[in-house]
Scaffold this motif. Structure first.
Motif, PDB file in Angstrom:
ATOM      1  N   GLU A 112       1.083  -1.003   0.017  1.00 17.89           N
ATOM      2  CA  GLU A 112      -0.131   0.033  -0.091  1.00 17.89           C
ATOM      3  C   GLU A 112       0.700   1.322   0.321  1.00 17.89           C
ATOM      4  O   GLU A 112       2.258   1.031   1.303  1.00 17.89           O
ATOM      5  CB  GLU A 112      -0.944  -0.113   0.773  1.00 17.89           C
ATOM      6  N   PRO A 113       0.579   3.009  -0.669  1.00 13.88           N
ATOM      7  CA  PRO A 113       1.429   3.659  -0.896  1.00 13.88           C
ATOM      8  C   PRO A 113       1.696   3.859   0.664  1.00 13.88           C
ATOM      9  O   PRO A 113       0.476   4.493   1.575  1.00 13.88           O
ATOM     10  CB  PRO A 113      -0.016   4.741  -1.568  1.00 13.88           C
ATOM     11  N   PHE A 114       2.851   4.502   1.023  1.00 14.67           N
ATOM     12  CA  PHE A 114       3.833   4.243   2.096  1.00 14.67           C
ATOM     13  C   PHE A 114       3.261   6.660   2.378  1.00 14.67           C
ATOM     14  O   PHE A 114       3.851   6.801   1.927  1.00 14.67           O
ATOM     15  CB  PHE A 114       4.839   4.190   3.123  1.00 14.67           C
ATOM     16  N   SER A 115       1.841   6.457   2.984  1.00 16.30           N
ATOM     17  CA  SER A 115       1.771   8.015   2.619  1.00 16.30           C
ATOM     18  C   SER A 115       1.762   9.103   3.971  1.00 16.30           C
ATOM     19  O   SER A 115       2.140   7.882   4.994  1.00 16.30           O
ATOM     20  CB  SER A 115       0.263   8.334   2.339  1.00 16.30           C
ATOM     21  N   GLU A 116       1.917  10.576   3.778  1.00 17.05           N
ATOM     22  CA  GLU A 116       2.270  11.004   4.941  1.00 17.05           C
ATOM     23  C   GLU A 116       3.599  10.610   6.148  1.00 17.05           C
ATOM     24  O   GLU A 116       2.869  10.783   7.493  1.00 17.05           O
ATOM     25  CB  GLU A 116       0.882  10.779   5.970  1.00 17.05           C
ATOM     26  N   ALA A 117       4.270  10.490   5.533  1.00 18.82           N
ATOM     27  CA  ALA A 117       5.632   9.955   6.048  1.00 18.82           C
ATOM     28  C   ALA A 117       6.785  11.206   5.630  1.00 18.82           C
ATOM     29  O   ALA A 117       6.658  12.315   5.075  1.00 18.82           O
ATOM     30  CB  ALA A 117       6.446   8.863   4.740  1.00 18.82           C
ATOM     31  N   LYS A 118       7.259  11.481   6.834  1.00 20.68           N
ATOM     32  CA  LYS A 118       8.927  12.343   6.284  1.00 20.68           C
ATOM     33  C   LYS A 118       9.534  12.139   5.781  1.00 20.68           C
ATOM     34  O   LYS A 118      10.318  10.706   5.803  1.00 20.68           O
ATOM     35  CB  LYS A 118       9.256  12.305   8.331  1.00 20.68           C
TER      36      LYS A 118
ATOM     37  N   ASP B  97       5.930   8.574  14.910  1.00 20.80           N
ATOM     38  CA  ASP B  97       5.232   8.172  15.431  1.00 20.80           C
ATOM     39  C   ASP B  97       4.615   6.756  15.462  1.00 20.80           C
ATOM     40  O   ASP B  97       4.343   5.879  17.106  1.00 20.80           O
ATOM     41  CB  ASP B  97       3.846   8.619  15.872  1.00 20.80           C
ATOM     42  N   GLU B  98       5.392   6.290  14.809  1.00 19.18           N
ATOM     43  CA  GLU B  98       5.400   4.383  15.088  1.00 19.18           C
ATOM     44  C   GLU B  98       6.238   4.069  14.476  1.00 19.18           C
ATOM     45  O   GLU B  98       6.302   2.401  14.077  1.00 19.18           O
ATOM     46  CB  GLU B  98       4.425   4.039  13.455  1.00 19.18           C
ATOM     47  N   ASP B  99       7.756   4.732  15.061  1.00 22.98           N
ATOM     48  CA  ASP B  99       8.746   3.662  15.141  1.00 22.98           C
ATOM     49  C   ASP B  99       9.890   3.191  13.860  1.00 22.98           C
ATOM     50  O   ASP B  99       9.757   2.712  13.904  1.00 22.98           O
ATOM     51  CB  ASP B  99       8.893   3.095  16.360  1.00 22.98           C
ATOM     52  N   ILE B 100       9.516   3.602  12.965  1.00 22.28           N
ATOM     53  CA  ILE B 100       9.004   3.529  11.430  1.00 22.28           C
ATOM     54  C   ILE B 100      10.728   4.712  11.275  1.00 22.28           C
ATOM     55  O   ILE B 100      10.292   5.678  10.732  1.00 22.28           O
ATOM     56  CB  ILE B 100       8.022   3.167  10.784  1.00 22.28           C
ATOM     57  N   HIS B 101      11.601   3.445  10.289  1.00 23.98           N
ATOM     58  CA  HIS B 101      12.324   4.647  10.419  1.00 23.98           C
ATOM     59  C   HIS B 101      13.262   3.698   9.263  1.00 23.98           C
ATOM     60  O   HIS B 101      14.015   2.019   9.022  1.00 23.98           O
ATOM     61  CB  HIS B 101      13.589   4.624  11.327  1.00 23.98           C
ATOM     62  N   GLY B 102      13.622   4.403   7.784  1.00 26.15           N
ATOM     63  CA  GLY B 102      14.216   3.286   6.986  1.00 26.15           C
ATOM     64  C   GLY B 102      15.195   4.892   5.954  1.00 26.15           C
ATOM     65  O   GLY B 102      15.243   5.708   5.485  1.00 26.15           O
TER      66      GLY B 102
END
Length: 249
Positions: free
Chosen positions: A180-186, A234-239
């Protein structure tokens, strides 16, 4: 009487033109809707598990609106071993054979589970379905489980364009998460080169869901590394995903 007769003829002509215009508008709308349909891509392998150290065919069947697409702008297979991560991926351009089918031949040198992304561009529409495949008998026996969440992300920096020194270049990246599109990310682009004194960081804007763009003027020709950083704190996602490009004069 002549005036009345001419008025009737004029009304009839105007009515006919109106009907014709409506039909043309309707036809144009139908063509636009058809063109806007997202292409569907089905990735297929000769058999599974795939053989080790042998040439095997990987193909993608591309359709749009139920019809084969023989003239996609490009179809590219990005392949990497799940244990090594997407940073180790290689990309191969597929060739159209017939009826919207695009193929490559590839030899896998290491057993394990692999991720295969079919990056597909049709007109201005981009899709990138991901498929998992086992290579070697041991990989099939051990199953496909792996705990690295990075394999759930698909990050594709558009590098098909020409990058020219001294001219503003548009950098576009498509990011999917769990298909799914990874939306509203930095999202930030980290740009570096042996010709630069320090790394440059540029923020990107989400132009469409999962699509992040920015512009940058490369100062001189040469080899550059672009590292796409994406996160949702906020979701602890970093890549991040690295790509090397060539900038010409």
């Amino acid at each position: 009487m002549k005036k009345v007769f001419l008025s009737i003829i004029l009304l009839f002509v105007m009515s006919a033109c109106s009907v014709n215009n409506n039909e043309q508008d309707s036809s144009s709308a139908e063509e636009e809707n058809k063109a806007a349909e997202v292409p569907e891509v089905q990735v297929e392998f000769e058999h599974q598990p795939l053989p080790l150290n042998e040439e095997t065919t990987i193909q993608a069947s591309v359709t749009q609106g139920g019809e084969p697409v023989p003239d996609a702008e490009y179809v590219e297979f990005e392949i990497w071993n799940s244990e090594d991560g997407q940073d180790s991926s290689e990309t191969f351009e597929a060739k159209h054979t017939e009826n919207g089918v695009y193929t490559i031949t590839h030899s896998f040198a290491k057993e394990g589970t692999y991720q295969v992304i079919a990056h597909t561009q049709v007109d201005d529409l981009h899709t990138m379905p991901e498929t998992e495949v086992a290579v070697g008998q041991q990989a099939e026996a051990s199953g496909h489980e792996h705990g690295d969440d990075r394999g759930k992300f698909m990050v594709h920096l558009m590098t098909e364009q020409s990058f020219k020194a001294g001219e503003s270049s548009t950098l576009t990246t498509h990011i999917n998460h769990m298909e799914e599109p990874f939306s509203e990310a930095k999202v930030r682009y980290e740009i570096s080169s042996d010709q630069m004194e320090k790394h440059v960081y540029i923020g990107a804007e989400e132009s469409e869901r999962g699509e992040y763009t920015t512009t940058y003027t490369f100062p001189s020709p040469g080899t550059y590394t672009i590292n796409v950083h994406y996160e949702k704190p906020d979701e602890d996602i970093h890549g991040h995903q690295k790509e090397t490009i060539e900038v010409i004069q």
